[in-house]
Design a protein around this motif. Structure first.
Motif, PDB file in Angstrom:
ATOM      1  N   LEU A  90       0.830  -1.206   0.000  1.00 21.16           N
ATOM      2  CA  LEU A  90       0.000   0.000   0.000  1.00 21.16           C
ATOM      3  C   LEU A  90       0.866   1.258   0.000  1.00 21.16           C
ATOM      4  O   LEU A  90       0.561   2.229  -0.708  1.00 21.16           O
ATOM      5  CB  LEU A  90      -0.942  -0.001   1.203  1.00 21.16           C
ATOM      6  CG  LEU A  90      -2.111  -0.983   1.122  1.00 21.16           C
ATOM      7  CD1 LEU A  90      -2.891  -0.985   2.430  1.00 21.16           C
ATOM      8  CD2 LEU A  90      -3.021  -0.658  -0.044  1.00 21.16           C
ATOM      9  N   ALA A  91       1.957   1.242   0.764  1.00 20.50           N
ATOM     10  CA  ALA A  91       2.862   2.392   0.777  1.00 20.50           C
ATOM     11  C   ALA A  91       3.523   2.578  -0.590  1.00 20.50           C
ATOM     12  O   ALA A  91       3.686   3.713  -1.066  1.00 20.50           O
ATOM     13  CB  ALA A  91       3.920   2.207   1.859  1.00 20.50           C
ATOM     14  N   LEU A  92       3.891   1.484  -1.246  1.00 24.31           N
ATOM     15  CA  LEU A  92       4.478   1.574  -2.588  1.00 24.31           C
ATOM     16  C   LEU A  92       3.471   2.126  -3.584  1.00 24.31           C
ATOM     17  O   LEU A  92       3.823   2.936  -4.453  1.00 24.31           O
ATOM     18  CB  LEU A  92       4.987   0.212  -3.044  1.00 24.31           C
ATOM     19  CG  LEU A  92       5.615   0.148  -4.433  1.00 24.31           C
ATOM     20  CD1 LEU A  92       6.843   1.053  -4.508  1.00 24.31           C
ATOM     21  CD2 LEU A  92       5.984  -1.276  -4.794  1.00 24.31           C
ATOM     22  N   ALA A  93       2.219   1.712  -3.470  1.00 20.49           N
ATOM     23  CA  ALA A  93       1.190   2.229  -4.372  1.00 20.49           C
ATOM     24  C   ALA A  93       1.018   3.734  -4.187  1.00 20.49           C
ATOM     25  O   ALA A  93       0.914   4.484  -5.165  1.00 20.49           O
ATOM     26  CB  ALA A  93      -0.138   1.508  -4.129  1.00 20.49           C
ATOM     27  N   ILE A  94       1.029   4.192  -2.935  1.00 16.27           N
ATOM     28  CA  ILE A  94       0.910   5.635  -2.668  1.00 16.27           C
ATOM     29  C   ILE A  94       2.120   6.368  -3.233  1.00 16.27           C
ATOM     30  O   ILE A  94       1.989   7.433  -3.854  1.00 16.27           O
ATOM     31  CB  ILE A  94       0.743   5.879  -1.153  1.00 16.27           C
ATOM     32  CG1 ILE A  94      -0.611   5.358  -0.689  1.00 16.27           C
ATOM     33  CG2 ILE A  94       0.894   7.358  -0.824  1.00 16.27           C
ATOM     34  CD1 ILE A  94      -0.784   5.324   0.810  1.00 16.27           C
ATOM     35  N   GLN A  95       3.303   5.812  -3.037  1.00 11.75           N
ATOM     36  CA  GLN A  95       4.517   6.437  -3.555  1.00 11.75           C
ATOM     37  C   GLN A  95       4.484   6.528  -5.080  1.00 11.75           C
ATOM     38  O   GLN A  95       4.831   7.564  -5.660  1.00 11.75           O
ATOM     39  CB  GLN A  95       5.736   5.645  -3.115  1.00 11.75           C
ATOM     40  CG  GLN A  95       7.048   6.220  -3.615  1.00 11.75           C
ATOM     41  CD  GLN A  95       8.249   5.368  -3.226  1.00 11.75           C
ATOM     42  OE1 GLN A  95       8.086   4.276  -2.687  1.00 11.75           O
ATOM     43  NE2 GLN A  95       9.428   5.868  -3.497  1.00 11.75           N
ATOM     44  N   LEU A  96       4.052   5.476  -5.737  1.00  6.68           N
ATOM     45  CA  LEU A  96       3.979   5.495  -7.205  1.00  6.68           C
ATOM     46  C   LEU A  96       2.939   6.498  -7.698  1.00  6.68           C
ATOM     47  O   LEU A  96       3.154   7.178  -8.706  1.00  6.68           O
ATOM     48  CB  LEU A  96       3.667   4.094  -7.739  1.00  6.68           C
ATOM     49  CG  LEU A  96       4.789   3.063  -7.593  1.00  6.68           C
ATOM     50  CD1 LEU A  96       4.298   1.684  -8.001  1.00  6.68           C
ATOM     51  CD2 LEU A  96       6.000   3.472  -8.405  1.00  6.68           C
TER      52      LEU A  96
END
Length: 107
Positions: A90-96
């Motif tokens: 989820l954090a990676l999705a937000i970062q992307l």
């Protein structure tokens, strides 16, 4: 001595870059596994609590309680790992998403 030549890290041409949708899909799957393992852990712990070990031998009681602790602990470890993977995806999705919104598009 003879040191092997190290090539710089190159992107694998067959590798697909991560996208927010893929990250969220993986997070949903991992979250589902975490919830399933949590439910399994609660069911195992409840079953163990409702069925005490009946023995007069102290060694049997000690080994039985150690095995029960290990079983619940391994399932809890799996639950925690899947939960952490969910949060990371989820954090990676937000970062992307933030990178896609802030990076100017070059045409």
């Amino acid at each position: 001595m003879n040191e092997p030549k190290v090539k710089p890290a190159e992107a694998n041409p067959g590798q697909i870059p991560p996208t927010p949708l893929r990250c969220i899909t993986g997070a949903v799957m991992s979250g589902g596994f975490a919830f399933a393992m949590y439910s399994l852990m609660i069911a195992i712990a409840t079953t163990f609590a409702n069925k005490p070990i009946h023995s007069d031998n102290q060694v049997v009681i000690n080994i039985g309680s150690a095995v029960r602790t290990l079983v619940v602990g391994v399932v809890a470890l799996g639950t925690g790992i899947f939960g952490i993977v969910t949060l990371g995806l989820l954090a990676l999705a937000i970062q992307l998403l933030i990178q896609q919104l802030t990076t100017p598009k070059s045409n």
